[in-house]
Design an enzyme around this catalytic site. Structure first.
Site, PDB file in Angstrom:
ATOM      1  CB  SER A 119      -0.970  -0.016   1.177  1.00 12.52           C
ATOM      2  OG  SER A 119      -0.351  -0.480   2.332  1.00 12.52           O
ATOM      3  CG  HIS A 140      -2.605  -0.349  -3.587  1.00 17.08           C
ATOM      4  ND1 HIS A 140      -2.677   0.987  -3.275  1.00 17.08           N
ATOM      5  CD2 HIS A 140      -2.920  -1.005  -2.445  1.00 17.08           C
ATOM      6  CE1 HIS A 140      -3.037   1.127  -2.004  1.00 17.08           C
ATOM      7  NE2 HIS A 140      -3.192  -0.060  -1.489  1.00 17.08           N
ATOM      8  CD  GLU A 152      -2.718   3.988  -5.978  1.00 21.12           C
ATOM      9  OE1 GLU A 152      -2.505   3.282  -4.966  1.00 21.12           O
ATOM     10  OE2 GLU A 152      -2.652   5.220  -5.940  1.00 21.12           O
ATOM     11  CG  ASN A 190      -2.637   4.146   1.406  1.00 21.30           C
ATOM     12  OD1 ASN A 190      -3.673   4.397   2.005  1.00 21.30           O
ATOM     13  ND2 ASN A 190      -2.342   2.941   0.961  1.00 21.30           N
TER      14      ASN A 190
END
Ligand SMILES: CC(=O)CC(=O)SCCNC(=O)CCNC(=O)[C@H](O)C(C)(C)COP(=O)(O)OP(=O)(O)OC[C@H]1O[C@@H](n2cnc3c(N)ncnc32)[C@H](O)[C@@H]1OP(=O)(O)O
Ligand SMILES: NC(=O)C1=CN([C@@H]2O[C@H](COP(=O)(O)OP(=O)(O)OC[C@H]3O[C@@H](n4cnc5c(N)ncnc54)[C@H](O)[C@@H]3O)[C@@H](O)[C@H]2O)C=CC1
Length: 283
Positions: A119, A140, A152, A190
């Site tokens: 992540s 991801h 992602e 993130n």
């Protein structure tokens, strides 16, 4: 290159979801973890999710069984010897991931793509643990995997266009939406999400409001499906802390410093839903 056989390394909340969606899309899946009981726990979650689909009339009992039949249990990375793709979803720790990728590089066939569900950690650094950095990529998924549409896709410095294309196509075959991003700490998801969660923890730490009030503000005021503290518990507080540390170290900017309260909870073993206690207590 056509992907048919996939190994998922790590049968936790993300790995089990990834294995489920791959098997549902028709891929042959090996679900790997350190111990048989860890893989069994992951299979239990998959079974429960599929049963809910049967109850809701979205799939028949036979279709559920066919999905389960496509998943084989593994506790040995040597089982990667015949796969086309590995998706690693072990803990968010560079040493652990580098070690897994170095081993997989020796075991997996030369054509195999090695993807990480990290992540926040640099794909380029994970790729450097292998002799095939052109075939290493970030894939991801979002939590909960069976529900969330986004994947992602992160290009490492050396990721080839061909490998990117295979992974983009594979993502679409899972009925997910791929979004391409470059390799910087936290990627896009993130880098934007986790500082918000960290700031919510600061507002609790500084006594600005109760945890319930903080969550209510973001749910009712911003239409977020979960408040940030509930979401942190859902993601796992250990994972949240690892991500903040990656942002802090990666950018060298104090605006990413993890909240001391987050550290305290992780040290206490209060990791959120998965341990039964985080900001909230779970049955
Ligand atoms: C940290 C990272 O690197 C990246 C990340 O993943 S960050 C986290 C990203 N995820 C989020 O932000 C999730 C935010 N929360 C949500 O979107 C929603 O609260 C939620 C989808 C999780 C639950 O939705 P809800 O409406 O509150 O609850 P609920 O009605 O019980 O569930 C909605 C559907 O999701 C399914 N669902 C919920 N949790 C699930 C889970 N853990 N696994 C599988 N399916 C699940 C339910 O079965 C239900 O499906 P149906 O309606 O088709 O039966
Ligand atoms: N929790 C979340 O919301 C999200 C997490 N991620 C990432 O996915 C990865 C996994 O996270 P979670 O599933 O939440 O963690 P988790 O703690 O639920 O599961 C991790 C699993 O990996 C296993 N594992 C550890 N070392 C291993 C090894 N060497 N070989 C095989 N298995 C090993 C553990 O036994 C455990 O079952 C992390 O990199 C995390 O950052 C990505 C998106 C969302």
């Amino acid at each position: 290159m056509k992907v048919e056989k996939v190994m998922v390394v790590g049968a936790g909340q993300m790995g089990s979801g990834i294995a489920q969606v791959c098997a549902q899309a028709g891929y042959i899946v090996l679900l790997n973890d350190l111990k048989p009981e860890f893989v069994e726990r992951g299979l239990g979650v998959i079974n429960k999710n599929l049963s809910r689909n049967v109850e809701k009339g979205r799939m028949t009992e036979e279709q559920k069984q066919a999905v389960l039949d496509r998943i084989t249990v593994s506790t040995d990375l040597q089982d990667a010897a015949e796969v086309d793709l590995v998706i690693e979803a072990a803990v968010e720790n560079m040493e652990v991931k580098s070690n897994i990728f170095a081993q997989l590089d020796k075991i997996a066939p030369a054509h195999a793509i090695l993807a990480s569900n990290t992540s926040s950690l640099p794909i380029t650094e994970i790729a450097a643990a292998t002799n095939r950095p052109d075939k290493v990529i970030g894939m991801h998924f979002m939590n909960p995997v069976p529900v969330m549409k986004l994947v992602e896709i992160i290009r490492g410095l050396a990721t080839s266009d061909e490998v990117y294309q295979v992974i983009e196509d594979m993502t679409k075959s899972l009925s997910k939406v791929p979004v391409e991003v470059n390799d910087f700490p936290g990627f896009v998801s993130n880098r934007v999400l986790m500082p918000m969660i960290n700031e919510a923890i600061y507002t609790l730490y500084e006594g600005v409001a109760t945890k319930e009030a903080i969550d209510e503000v973001m749910k009712l005021g911003m239409n977020h499906p979960m408040g940030p503290l509930t979401l942190a518990d859902f993601i796992g507080l250990d994972t949240c802390l690892y991500i903040m540390e990656t942002l802090h170290e990666g950018f060298g900017d104090d605006k990413y410093r993890p909240c001391p309260l987050l550290r305290k909870y992780v040290k206490a073993g209060w990791l959120g839903r998965k341990t039964g206690r985080g900001f909230y207590v779970y049955e």
